[in-house]
Design a protein around this motif. Structure first.
Motif, short mmCIF file in Angstrom:
data_model
loop_
_atom_site.label_atom_id
_atom_site.label_comp_id
_atom_site.label_asym_id
_atom_site.label_seq_id
_atom_site.Cartn_x
_atom_site.Cartn_y
_atom_site.Cartn_z
N MET A 540 2.65 53.21 85.96
CA MET A 540 2.10 52.68 84.71
C MET A 540 0.69 52.13 84.94
O MET A 540 -0.22 52.37 84.12
CB MET A 540 3.01 51.59 84.14
CG MET A 540 2.55 51.11 82.77
SD MET A 540 3.61 49.83 82.07
CE MET A 540 5.13 50.72 81.87
N THR A 541 0.50 51.44 86.04
CA THR A 541 -0.83 50.90 86.34
C THR A 541 -1.85 52.02 86.51
O THR A 541 -2.97 51.98 85.97
CB THR A 541 -0.77 50.04 87.62
OG1 THR A 541 0.19 48.99 87.45
CG2 THR A 541 -2.13 49.44 87.94
N THR A 542 -1.44 53.05 87.27
CA THR A 542 -2.34 54.18 87.53
C THR A 542 -2.67 54.92 86.23
O THR A 542 -3.83 55.30 85.97
CB THR A 542 -1.69 55.14 88.54
OG1 THR A 542 -1.37 54.43 89.74
CG2 THR A 542 -2.62 56.30 88.85
N ALA A 543 -1.64 55.13 85.38
CA ALA A 543 -1.84 55.85 84.13
C ALA A 543 -2.75 55.07 83.18
O ALA A 543 -3.63 55.66 82.52
CB ALA A 543 -0.48 56.12 83.48
N CYS A 544 -2.54 53.76 83.08
CA CYS A 544 -3.37 52.94 82.19
C CYS A 544 -4.82 52.89 82.68
O CYS A 544 -5.78 52.94 81.88
CB CYS A 544 -2.79 51.54 82.07
SG CYS A 544 -1.25 51.48 81.12
N ALA A 545 -5.00 52.79 83.99
CA ALA A 545 -6.35 52.79 84.54
C ALA A 545 -7.04 54.13 84.29
O ALA A 545 -8.24 54.20 83.96
CB ALA A 545 -6.29 52.49 86.04
N PHE A 546 -6.24 55.21 84.41
CA PHE A 546 -6.79 56.55 84.12
C PHE A 546 -7.26 56.63 82.67
O PHE A 546 -8.36 57.13 82.38
CB PHE A 546 -5.70 57.59 84.42
CG PHE A 546 -5.90 58.89 83.71
CD1 PHE A 546 -6.85 59.82 84.14
CD2 PHE A 546 -5.14 59.21 82.58
CE1 PHE A 546 -7.02 61.02 83.46
CE2 PHE A 546 -5.31 60.40 81.91
CZ PHE A 546 -6.26 61.31 82.36
N MET A 547 -6.41 56.15 81.73
CA MET A 547 -6.76 56.24 80.32
C MET A 547 -7.96 55.36 80.00
O MET A 547 -8.81 55.72 79.16
CB MET A 547 -5.56 55.87 79.45
CG MET A 547 -5.78 56.09 77.96
SD MET A 547 -6.46 57.74 77.54
CE MET A 547 -5.22 58.83 78.26
N ARG A 548 -8.07 54.22 80.67
CA ARG A 548 -9.25 53.37 80.47
C ARG A 548 -10.51 54.13 80.88
O ARG A 548 -11.57 54.07 80.21
CB ARG A 548 -9.10 52.08 81.28
CG ARG A 548 -10.31 51.17 81.24
CD ARG A 548 -10.61 50.66 79.86
NE ARG A 548 -11.80 49.84 79.83
CZ ARG A 548 -12.43 49.43 78.76
NH1 ARG A 548 -11.97 49.77 77.56
NH2 ARG A 548 -13.51 48.68 78.83
N GLY A 549 -10.42 54.91 81.94
CA GLY A 549 -11.56 55.71 82.39
C GLY A 549 -11.89 56.80 81.40
O GLY A 549 -13.08 57.12 81.17
N ILE A 550 -10.85 57.40 80.76
CA ILE A 550 -11.09 58.43 79.75
C ILE A 550 -11.84 57.84 78.56
O ILE A 550 -12.77 58.45 78.00
CB ILE A 550 -9.76 59.06 79.30
CG1 ILE A 550 -9.13 59.86 80.44
CG2 ILE A 550 -9.93 59.94 78.07
CD1 ILE A 550 -9.95 61.04 80.89
#
Length: 722
Positions: A540-550
């Motif tokens: 979840m942390t990795t996915a949320c950080a990824f989406m923040r980058g998007i």
């Protein structure tokens, strides 16, 4: 007659009288001498000392015997009374004077007493003294005489006898005190007459104080019927073999009718002919100790929660069977499905209630000729001997599976507590305890893998699957620390606009030894080992950080969907964990969607719904994944705090050709829209499927037609294309 003749006659008569007088005197002197000799002989023969006192002067005369006994000479002890009294023992002097005074005053016919006198060497001699006073005409006493006999030996014997008597009396008193003081009931029995002599404590112990005629027969009648024989045999064995004692535990009925446990000890007494003439022993109340032993035995061999025999009991039972096996037998390894989830969600008290209900239900459903055990947690084992056929075994398993399809009620909630069962049979599936149990366990895991709520009969091919699972578990525990996980992202497209509006994050594992491991293999293992908690948080942390980058790249309307395990959701800090991740990655809540499978909601667990409602109220989206594969009712679906319905790939595969799938898919889309939900179709693989879904108003699609899951560095290319 002349004067001369008269004188001569007188002289003759005088001479005759004198001669006669001399003869008489001589006779009396001789008699006196004889009597004196007799007195001396009898005195010496009796050992008595003679004493004579002149009362007025107080002078004593004592015979030689006294001096012989005392060791004094006549010069050393004169005849004065004051000197005489100095030799009398101080403790006896007052009594001697009193007795002397009473006799001289005429109050006693004789002076009679016993006292001690000090010998020359310092020792004391006991004398028995007897005497009588001789009164004069005027009533005064002139003489006081008597005898003294040495009674020292007699006195020592009496003293020893008295000491023995005192010791015996003290021993008897101590014995009585001991009998009264000890907690044991003491008894004696005349063996030939069968007469019982119980102590007061024994009578009190039995509650028969008001029955003085309590005898051996009545005591024997109070012994528990199951214990009479062993008590009798123990006593007879002791008598015949002449052992030190006999000892046995048995129960005695109290006056109240209740039986208490006692430890009986007894000993036989034998006469010179080797025959028993007496039995004696004790009864110790061990009722409380036996109760403690029973409790300890229960704790050792029974499960305190369910009351069922435990693992130790099972292992001993099975070992006894395999020491001398006979006929066919079967072991059922029964495991409750989703118990950890239920226990963590509703709490341990509710979990305990569920265990008790399941235990009772299993006990009711299983044949009585077998035995049910609770191993630990949600695991049970049922062992049945003398199985008639394999069909009979299958019938038992099938009956259990069907019965547990019905819900159990815990605290007014309906709990669907299904069970997964593995069955192993003797002798074909194992010839000892360890092998048969292991194989039944392997079969049970196959049932879990097959979707739970089913039973599986063991076969040898299952060992490879178990080995694979154990190998996965071993490598999975260090996978997160070794950075072996990664996320791939599958896009979701708006059917009407053709634009990508989000991605589903999919967990992937690549292990150096195992290679790429399918989520279908490692996710169930991670859930069982609870490593899914830390893995899920990382995802979840990795996915949320990824989406923040998007978002930072300009695609600000995109959102990310993350699959959530039920094990994660039951953690108390689940809500705070989600919010902390959003805060840490600076991603707004409305851009995070949590995907939950329908089976989670089927359990109707209010705490989970409460957590989801809290997150939903804060803007986090909730998607119901694999919709249509579960059993939820439409009325219940309305109560769920969800924002998205995801139609399972199975309903999309044969579109638009298959009428059945078409009608179901159309219905699900309509249901979703009527409930105000966004509808996503999974597994879209063709343009025809896309056209059909667009025509019937489906909101979003994902699947290989759009794109397979891609790595992070490929995502931006998809966003540019769509």
């Amino acid at each position: 007659m002349d004067r001369i003749n008269l004188i001569a006659l007188f002289s003759i008569i005088f001479a005759l009288v004198v001669a006669l007088g001399l003869l008489v005197l001589r006779y009396h002197l001789k008699r006196l001498h004889i009597n004196e000799e007799r007195f001396q002989i009898s005195t010496k023969g009796s050992g008595a000392a003679i004493w004579d006192t002149l009362v007025p002067s107080g002078m004593y005369y004592v015979s030689d015997r006294w001096y012989e006994l005392m060791g004094y000479t006549r010069v050393e002890v004169d005849g004065r009374q004051d000197v005489w009294e100095l030799l009398v023992h101080p403790d006896d002097l007052a009594e001697v004077r009193r007795r002397r005074r009473e006799h001289l005053e005429g109050r006693t016919p004789y002076f009679n007493t016993e006292y001690r006198m000090r010998k020359k060497d310092g020792d004391y001699i006991w004398f028995s003294v007897r005497g009588k006073a001789t009164p004069a005409a005027d009533g005064r006493h002139l003489r006081f005489a008597g005898s003294m006999i040495d009674i020292t030996e007699k006195k020592l014997y009496e003293l020893r006898l008295q000491m023995s008597y005192d010791e015996l009396k003290a021993s008897e008193e101590n014995y009585r005190h001991l009998i009264d003081a000890v907690n044991d009931g003491i008894w004696e029995m005349d063996y030939k007459k069968q007469v019982l002599h119980p102590s007061p404590r024994l009578i009190d112990m039995l509650g028969c104080r008001d029955q003085p005629d309590f005898d051996m027969i009545r005591l024997f009648q109070r012994i528990h019927p199951d214990d009479r024989r062993k008590l009798k045999l123990a006593a007879l064995r002791h008598i015949k073999q002449k052992t030190d004692y006999f000892q046995v535990e048995y129960r005695l009925r109290q006056e109240s009718g209740r039986y208490n446990w006692y430890l009986g000890r007894g000993k036989a007494l034998f006469n010179e002919q080797g025959e028993v003439y007496r039995l004696a022993g004790s009864n110790t109340d061990i009722h409380k100790m036996k109760k403690v032993q029973e409790e300890l035995h229960f704790l050792a061999y029974y499960d305190s929660l369910s009351g069922l025999p435990n693992r130790l009991y099972m292992l001993e039972d099975l070992d006894r069977f395999f020491r001398d096996p006979a006929g066919q037998a079967a072991i059922f390894f029964i495991d409750m499905d989703n118990f950890k989830f239920i226990n963590d969600t509703l709490g341990h008290k509710s979990g305990d209630k569920l265990i008790r209900q399941v235990s009772q239900k299993l006990t009711t459903l299983l044949p009585l000729k077998g035995r049910l055990y609770r191993l630990a947690g949600d695991e049970f084992v049922y062992f049945i001997r003398n199985v008639e056929s394999k069909e009979a075994v299958l019938s038992i398993a099938d009956n259990l599976i069907r019965a547990f399809k019905q819900p159990l009620q815990i605290n007014s909630s309906n709990i669907y507590a299904t069970v997964s069962i593995g069955v192993a049979c003797y002798p074909e599936d194992g010839e000892d305890t360890e092998e048969l149990l292991k194989n039944a366990d392997v079969a049970m895991y196959r049932s879990k893998k097959a979707g739970k709520g089913v039973y599986t009969i063991f076969d040898r091919t299952m060992h490879s699957a178990l080995a694979e699972r154990m190998n996965i578990d071993k490598h999975l525990r260090n996978a997160l620390d070794q950075n072996e996980f990664l996320l791939q992202y599958q896009p979701q497209m708006n059917v009407q606009t053709g634009r990508i509006i989000g991605f589903e994050a999919l967990l992937r594992w690549h292990n150096p030894e195992l290679g790429r491991v399918s989520p279908l293999l490692f996710i169930p293992v991670a859930e069982d080992s609870r490593t899914i908690i830390s893995i899920g948080e990382w995802a979840m942390t990795t996915a949320c950080a990824f989406m923040r980058g998007i978002h930072e790249r300009g695609y600000r309307e995109c959102r990310i969907s993350v699959n959530i395990s039920v094990i994660q959701m039951v953690q108390e800090d689940f809500v705070s964990m989600v919010l902390d991740i959003l805060n840490h990655t600076e991603l707004a809540p409305q851009y995070l969607e949590l995907e939950i499978t329908e089976s989670i909601f089927m359990e109707s667990y209010e705490p989970i719904i409460d957590k989801l409602e809290t997150l939903r109220s804060l803007g986090v989206r909730i998607a119901l994944d694999d919709f249509g594969t579960g059993y939820s009712s439409l009325s219940y679906l309305k109560q769920l705090p969800i924002s998205t319905l995801k139609i399972d790939k199975g309903f999309i595969d044969n579109l638009p050709e298959e009428d059945k799938n078409r009608s179901l898919t159309e219905a699900m889309i309509e249901i979703g829209h009527k409930m105000g939900l966004e509808v996503v179709a999974e597994g879209v693989e063709s343009n025809q499927q896309l056209m059909y879904l667009r025509e019937h108003g489906c909101d979003l699609i994902q699947g290989y037609f759009l794109s397979k899951p891609v790595d992070e560095d490929e995502v931006e290319g998809l966003l540019v294309r769509y």
